[in-house]
Design a protein around this motif. Structure first.
Motif, PDB file in Angstrom:
ATOM      1  N   HIS A  91     -16.275 136.736   2.252  1.00  0.00           N
ATOM      2  CA  HIS A  91     -16.515 137.675   1.153  1.00  0.00           C
ATOM      3  C   HIS A  91     -15.399 137.641   0.104  1.00  0.00           C
ATOM      4  CE1 HIS A  91     -18.070 141.315  -0.800  1.00  0.00           C
ATOM      5  NE2 HIS A  91     -16.825 141.766  -0.834  1.00  0.00           N
ATOM      6  N   GLN A 100     -26.957 144.020  11.233  1.00  0.00           N
ATOM      7  CA  GLN A 100     -27.392 142.799  10.554  1.00  0.00           C
ATOM      8  C   GLN A 100     -27.935 141.726  11.496  1.00  0.00           C
ATOM      9  OE1 GLN A 100     -25.465 141.615   7.063  1.00  0.00           O
ATOM     10  NE2 GLN A 100     -24.271 143.494   6.826  1.00  0.00           N
ATOM     11  N   ALA A 155     -17.546 136.477   8.194  1.00  0.00           N
ATOM     12  CA  ALA A 155     -18.119 136.911   6.915  1.00  0.00           C
ATOM     13  C   ALA A 155     -17.107 137.715   6.106  1.00  0.00           C
ATOM     14  CB  ALA A 155     -19.384 137.732   7.159  1.00  0.00           C
ATOM     15  N   THR A 158     -22.789 133.272   7.321  1.00  0.00           N
ATOM     16  CA  THR A 158     -23.180 133.210   5.907  1.00  0.00           C
ATOM     17  C   THR A 158     -24.360 134.121   5.596  1.00  0.00           C
ATOM     18  OG1 THR A 158     -24.690 131.334   6.265  1.00  0.00           O
ATOM     19  CG2 THR A 158     -22.386 130.814   5.795  1.00  0.00           C
ATOM     20  N   LYS A 159     -24.980 134.675   6.627  1.00  0.00           N
ATOM     21  CA  LYS A 159     -26.135 135.570   6.418  1.00  0.00           C
ATOM     22  C   LYS A 159     -25.712 137.030   6.336  1.00  0.00           C
ATOM     23  CE  LYS A 159     -28.763 132.450   9.455  1.00  0.00           C
ATOM     24  NZ  LYS A 159     -29.368 132.361  10.802  1.00  0.00           N
ATOM     25  N   VAL A 160     -24.438 137.305   6.639  1.00  0.00           N
ATOM     26  CA  VAL A 160     -23.952 138.686   6.695  1.00  0.00           C
ATOM     27  C   VAL A 160     -23.576 139.175   5.299  1.00  0.00           C
ATOM     28  CG1 VAL A 160     -22.166 140.202   7.659  1.00  0.00           C
ATOM     29  CG2 VAL A 160     -23.110 138.339   9.044  1.00  0.00           C
ATOM     30  N   THR A 161     -24.006 140.391   4.985  1.00  0.00           N
ATOM     31  CA  THR A 161     -23.627 141.011   3.723  1.00  0.00           C
ATOM     32  C   THR A 161     -22.495 142.000   3.971  1.00  0.00           C
ATOM     33  OG1 THR A 161     -25.898 140.851   2.916  1.00  0.00           O
ATOM     34  CG2 THR A 161     -24.452 142.383   1.774  1.00  0.00           C
ATOM     35  N   ILE A 162     -21.395 141.805   3.264  1.00  0.00           N
ATOM     36  CA  ILE A 162     -20.240 142.705   3.376  1.00  0.00           C
ATOM     37  C   ILE A 162     -20.007 143.331   1.998  1.00  0.00           C
ATOM     38  CG2 ILE A 162     -17.760 142.866   3.859  1.00  0.00           C
ATOM     39  CD1 ILE A 162     -18.666 141.839   6.357  1.00  0.00           C
ATOM     40  N   ASP A 163     -20.181 144.632   1.882  1.00  0.00           N
ATOM     41  CA  ASP A 163     -19.872 145.257   0.596  1.00  0.00           C
ATOM     42  C   ASP A 163     -18.400 145.670   0.579  1.00  0.00           C
ATOM     43  OD1 ASP A 163     -19.682 147.669   2.004  1.00  0.00           O
ATOM     44  OD2 ASP A 163     -21.685 148.342   1.426  1.00  0.00           O
ATOM     45  N   THR A 211     -17.299 148.256   3.254  1.00  0.00           N
ATOM     46  CA  THR A 211     -17.297 147.675   4.609  1.00  0.00           C
ATOM     47  C   THR A 211     -16.098 146.751   4.783  1.00  0.00           C
ATOM     48  OG1 THR A 211     -19.710 147.793   4.675  1.00  0.00           O
ATOM     49  CG2 THR A 211     -18.654 146.368   6.292  1.00  0.00           C
ATOM     50  N   TRP A 212     -15.769 145.984   3.744  1.00  0.00           N
ATOM     51  CA  TRP A 212     -14.595 145.096   3.813  1.00  0.00           C
ATOM     52  C   TRP A 212     -13.341 145.920   4.094  1.00  0.00           C
ATOM     53  CZ3 TRP A 212      -9.782 143.768   2.068  1.00  0.00           C
ATOM     54  CH2 TRP A 212      -9.366 142.438   2.297  1.00  0.00           C
TER      55      TRP A 212
END
Length: 302
Positions: free
Chosen positions: A256, A242, A252, A280-285, A288-289
């Protein structure tokens, strides 16, 4: 430069905090504590959309609030751009309490009121946005502590009140003797302090729609130590995917969670402050969490 857009969390009808909070716990440890340098840190925060400053009377041996106050005296316009959180209730044999024989807690009305007056004076402000009782006090009399906090809110010296390091029963006990609502509990939450996700601390706050603040969200740097290499490997992989650093991923991970956790970042490094909002730009699904959770705890979930 226009400030970075950062979500804000509504703690009460008249108080919003920035989603990331700047912690001033170690501000007195910096080689440069001049008003100009402190102002530069605050400006770096504001450029990220971080408007909330976290203090406590005890930080720096009762010196940190005055270091912030010197900067606000030098640049008074900064006060209207920030929210100040501070804490009271710990008496340690240092600074103004150097005569104390033993470190202890004091949640008496007289101590809370005197602490607030000292904080207002040290920080060169006439109000505190959010006052927290720093630690649960075994000798707390809720019928004294609660009304003392209520009186500070009524006076306008404190806009809102909350607690720090309280367990649900401590929180409930104090709230039972108050008119004002306790708007947060500042607790330790990180990949290495993840008990709150299962021990009821977070669930209690979520049930009441109370956003928690997270101190030491990077476990005081512990997540980067060699003994946590499996966790670092996952953090670094996600970071590389990322385009951020590993600390942004660790923050992040907290962001989340549906509890609206507000992580408190504590670096004295202005360059690191300037990239704080990368979290705040990181995507955690979801997977992944749990992958990070599993790496942190060292075992898969049951």
């Amino acid at each position: 430069m226009a400030p970075h857009h950062l979500d804000r969390i509504q703690l009460s009808p008249d108080l919003q905090l920035s989603r990331l909070v700047y912690g001033m716990w170690r501000i007195g440890d910096d080689a440069d504590t001049s008003p100009k340098h402190v102002q530069a840190k605050i400006e770096a925060c504001l450029a990220q959309g971080i408007t909330t400053m976290d203090q406590a009377d005890i930080y720096g041996g009762y010196t940190a609030e005055a270091i912030l106050g010197a900067a606000l005296k030098t640049s008074p316009s900064l006060r209207d751009k920030i929210e100040i959180v501070t804490k009271c209730g710990i008496v340690a044999p240092a600074g103004r309490h150097s005569a104390a024989r033993v470190k202890h807690y004091d949640t008496s009305a007289a101590h809370i009121t005197a602490s607030v007056e000292a904080s207002l004076r040290d920080m060169a402000t006439d109000y505190i946005d959010l006052l927290l009782i720093h630690r649960p006090d075994p000798l707390m009399d809720p019928d004294e502590t609660g009304p003392a906090l209520d009186a500070l809110v009524v006076s306008g010296k404190v806009r809102t009140v909350g607690v720090s390091n309280f367990r649900p029963w401590d929180f409930s006990l104090l709230q039972s003797s108050m008119e004002a609502e306790l708007v947060t509990n500042q607790i330790e939450i990180s990949l290495l302090a993840a008990e709150v996700f299962t021990n009821g601390d977070l669930a209690y706050l979520q049930e009441r729609n109370i956003a928690p603040m997270a101190w030491s969200p990077l476990a005081r740097g512990g997540i980067f130590k060699p003994e946590h290499q499996p966790l670092m490997a996952v953090l670094e992989r996600v970071a590389a995917e990322q385009g951020v650093d590993a600390s942004a991923v660790a923050l992040a991970w907290l962001l989340h969670h549906p509890a609206n956790i507000l992580p408190i970042i504590g670096t004295n490094n202005i360059a690191r402050i300037a990239t704080s909002a990368d979290a705040t730009k990181v995507t955690i699904d979801r997977q992944t969490w749990f992958e990070l959770y599993t790496a942190a705890t060292g075992k898969q979930v049951p």
